[in-house]
Enzyme design. Structure first.
Site, PDB file in Angstrom:
ATOM      1  N   HIS A  81       0.835  -1.209   0.000  1.00 23.93           N
ATOM      2  CA  HIS A  81       0.000   0.000   0.000  1.00 23.93           C
ATOM      3  C   HIS A  81       0.870   1.260   0.000  1.00 23.93           C
ATOM      4  O   HIS A  81       0.474   2.284  -0.518  1.00 23.93           O
ATOM      5  CB  HIS A  81      -0.904  -0.019   1.236  1.00 23.93           C
ATOM      6  CG  HIS A  81      -1.769   1.185   1.408  1.00 23.93           C
ATOM      7  ND1 HIS A  81      -2.428   1.806   0.367  1.00 23.93           N
ATOM      8  CD2 HIS A  81      -2.089   1.898   2.526  1.00 23.93           C
ATOM      9  CE1 HIS A  81      -3.127   2.834   0.827  1.00 23.93           C
ATOM     10  NE2 HIS A  81      -2.927   2.924   2.124  1.00 23.93           N
ATOM     11  N   HIS A 208       2.026   4.270   8.208  1.00 28.44           N
ATOM     12  CA  HIS A 208       2.076   3.675   6.886  1.00 28.44           C
ATOM     13  C   HIS A 208       3.533   3.502   6.440  1.00 28.44           C
ATOM     14  O   HIS A 208       3.940   2.440   5.982  1.00 28.44           O
ATOM     15  CB  HIS A 208       1.330   4.550   5.877  1.00 28.44           C
ATOM     16  CG  HIS A 208      -0.160   4.497   6.023  1.00 28.44           C
ATOM     17  ND1 HIS A 208      -0.850   5.287   6.912  1.00 28.44           N
ATOM     18  CD2 HIS A 208      -1.088   3.731   5.403  1.00 28.44           C
ATOM     19  CE1 HIS A 208      -2.145   5.011   6.811  1.00 28.44           C
ATOM     20  NE2 HIS A 208      -2.321   4.078   5.908  1.00 28.44           N
TER      21      HIS A 208
HETATM   22 MN    MN Z   1      -5.745   1.650   4.706  1.00 30.14          MN
END
Ligand code: MN
Length: 258
Positions: A81, A208
């Protein structure tokens, strides 16, 4: 008579000494979604498209197509991602063992009630893990903030004069979980794993950046974390096996001993 582990599990589920807690938010067209600055591509809300409903289009059956972002509602973030994990695995390649894993729950609801943009420091995470005897190998750090009580788009994003204002881990806390802890990932109640203000940090969106960059995972928009013990729950997360996907809506449940 020798009792098998799975036989014992089934007995415990039947007599409710092990309870199943659903950590999943309902998935509908009103499920809150992440909002990015307008120059970027935007994720889709969940939408049902009716194919037939016991009518001319299909007299004996009801079914739908659906459209959704991979990161809509309760969902699982795969390493690919994020750009830091671009050579990492996609959602279809997440190993089965990662889908069934222990969890520990860090409760910061009191701090978030006082300050919606509360940032969890590395020191707070380390002190919590030390107090419970260390992080479980391959487990989840679930951050309980109470944010799942916010069910509308507006309340979930919580835009203030400084932009989106929601809780999350600091840069240093995210880096610690990613690079120094034996945990496999972070689970949160917010729309994404990072704090609302994390767009302007260095690095931006550290959960992230560090966690996915370390081939670890994220779980977002969890509910019912208040029904979990601090330690001892086992999380079962079931993202769709989307080939090449960066994540997927997931049904996430917890097994809890009562
Ligand atoms: Mn997500």
């Amino acid at each position: 008579m020798s009792a098998s582990v799975l036989g014992s599990l089934v007995s415990a589920l039947n007599d409710r000494s092990i309870e199943i807690v659903d950590l999943t938010a309902p998935l509908s067209s009103t499920t809150p979604i992440l909002e990015l600055p307008e120059q970027f591509g935007q994720t889709a809300t969940f939408e049902l498209e009716e194919i037939s409903r016991y009518d001319d289009r299909g007299p004996a059956w009801y079914w739908n197509n659906f459209r959704t972002g991979e990161h809509t509602g309760t969902h699982f973030d795969a390493p690919n991602h994020w750009v830091t994990g671009k050579d990492g695995i996609d959602i279809s390649a997440v190993p089965e063992k990662a889908l069934v894993a222990p969890a520990v729950v860090l409760d910061v609801t009191a701090e978030v009630a006082d300050a919606p943009g509360y940032i969890v420091s590395r020191e707070r995470v380390e002190a919590f893990l030390a107090a419970i005897g260390g992080a479980p190998e391959g487990g989840w750090l679930l951050v309980r903030t109470g944010w799942s009580q916010r069910v509308t788009q507006e309340d979930m994003i919580n835009n203030t004069e400084t932009g989106p204002t929601s809780p999350g881990l600091s840069v240093e806390a995210a880096q610690y979980v990613a690079e120094e802890s034996p945990l496999q990932g972070i689970g949160v109640e917010t729309v994404g794993t990072d704090a609302g203000a994390a767009h302007s940090w260095d690095p931006a969106f550290p959960c992230h950046s560090f966690v996915l960059g370390a081939d670890k995972y994220g779980l977002a928009q969890l509910q019912n974390l208040d029904k979990l013990p601090t330690t001892g729950a086992v999380i079962v997360a079931s993202p769709l096996k989307i080939v090449g996907g960066s994540g997927s809506p997931a049904r996430v449940i917890a097994l809890v001993e009562r």
